[in-house]
Write an enzyme that holds these catalytic residues in place. Structure first.
Site, PDB file in Angstrom:
ATOM      1  N   CYS A  95       0.716  -1.243  -0.035  1.00  0.00           N
ATOM      2  CA  CYS A  95       0.122   0.007  -0.138  1.00  0.00           C
ATOM      3  C   CYS A  95       0.819   1.209  -0.085  1.00  0.00           C
ATOM      4  O   CYS A  95       1.546   1.485  -1.093  1.00  0.00           O
ATOM      5  CB  CYS A  95      -0.892  -0.154   1.336  1.00  0.00           C
ATOM      6  SG  CYS A  95      -2.416   1.172   0.954  1.00  0.00           S
ATOM      7  N   GLU A 149      -1.890  -8.728   4.508  1.00  0.00           N
ATOM      8  CA  GLU A 149      -1.435  -8.959   6.117  1.00  0.00           C
ATOM      9  C   GLU A 149      -2.331  -8.612   7.008  1.00  0.00           C
ATOM     10  O   GLU A 149      -2.224  -8.830   8.236  1.00  0.00           O
ATOM     11  CB  GLU A 149      -0.309  -8.176   5.956  1.00  0.00           C
ATOM     12  CG  GLU A 149      -0.088  -6.728   6.216  1.00  0.00           C
ATOM     13  CD  GLU A 149      -0.887  -5.903   5.130  1.00  0.00           C
ATOM     14  OE1 GLU A 149      -1.092  -4.701   5.399  1.00  0.00           O
ATOM     15  OE2 GLU A 149      -0.898  -6.404   4.093  1.00  0.00           O
ATOM     16  N   HIS A 180      -3.693  -5.495   0.787  1.00  0.00           N
ATOM     17  CA  HIS A 180      -3.376  -5.777   1.938  1.00  0.00           C
ATOM     18  C   HIS A 180      -3.830  -7.153   2.601  1.00  0.00           C
ATOM     19  O   HIS A 180      -4.640  -7.655   2.896  1.00  0.00           O
ATOM     20  CB  HIS A 180      -4.099  -5.008   3.155  1.00  0.00           C
ATOM     21  CG  HIS A 180      -3.780  -3.422   3.114  1.00  0.00           C
ATOM     22  ND1 HIS A 180      -2.583  -3.047   3.897  1.00  0.00           N
ATOM     23  CD2 HIS A 180      -4.443  -2.490   2.667  1.00  0.00           C
ATOM     24  CE1 HIS A 180      -2.420  -1.807   3.731  1.00  0.00           C
ATOM     25  NE2 HIS A 180      -3.503  -1.330   2.969  1.00  0.00           N
TER      26      HIS A 180
END
Length: 229
Positions: A90, A178, A176
């Site tokens: 990001c 994660e 994302h």
């Protein structure tokens, strides 16, 4: 067995690094997490095998509001010049794009929620196990132009540049993989004002219903990290 020294740059307090630490602990790697606003030391690069630049609510072009961004950019630029492996997520992907010669700017729409990502025909070693399409969590309002020489690896309906590779050792992900459910809940609490009207902005309820995708997202992230060895 290869043992990596990993440095992750974390840009907001409640960002949850569980998915990274899970993989690192499982394989005996060393993961250090640091807030770049507290300062960075160039000598750290001597022992780093993998640099991970995580997301954040700021934009890479907001150096006047976040003066420490200039130092972080110099640190990341040195990592690139020294041939380190770098994964940007990001904000991190946008920072890599800018440092490699691309332009980062406000997108015409925000992407917030669980959105489908589609692979392009480009191959890259780190994407060896990434499927042709998958869903990932997103929370961004900026986008970037690909740097000259970069290869576009993925796209979505809401954003043309979802992943890129500059060479065998530098990859940027706009999405994302994660993000944990706990972190998403905190985002929904602290950044609720971001959930306005928009074609790619889901409601809080829709986002919560998608949280079951997290375990698959972690698996995909870990498959990328495996290829950095």
């Amino acid at each position: 067995m290869i043992r990596l020294n990993i440095l992750a740059l974390k840009h907001f307090a409640f960002d949850d690094i569980h998915a990274l630490s899970m993989w690192s602990n499982r394989h005996g790697h060393v993961l250090n997490v640091h807030d770049p606003s507290l300062g960075l030391r160039m000598e750290w690069l001597n022992s780093i095998d993998l640099l991970i630049i995580l997301g954040g609510p700021m934009s890479v072009y907001q150096e006047s509001l976040y003066p420490w961004l200039a130092e972080e950019k110099r640190f990341v630029e040195q990592a690139i010049l020294r041939g380190k492996k770098v994964l940007g997520i990001c904000l991190g992907a946008q920072m890599l794009a800018e440092l490699l010669g691309g332009r980062v700017y406000r997108h015409t729409c925000k992407e917030i929620g669980w959105h489908r990502i589609l692979r392009t025909g480009e191959e890259h070693p780190w994407f060896k196990e990434i499927p042709a399409n998958f869903h990932s969590f997103q929370w961004h309002g900026d986008t970037f132009d690909l740097p000259q020489g970069a290869r576009r690896l993925a796209w979505s309906d809401g954003c043309a540049n979802q992943a890129f590779a500059y060479d065998a050792r530098i990859v940027g992900l706009q999405f994302h993989l994660e993000t944990t459910p706990a972190c998403i809940e905190e985002m929904l609490a602290q950044w609720a004002g971001e959930l306005g009207a928009g074609p790619y902005i889901q409601t809080a309820d829709e986002i919560r219903r998608g949280m079951g995708r997290s375990s698959e997202s972690f698996r995909l992230l870990h498959s990328i990290m495996e290829q950095t060895l």
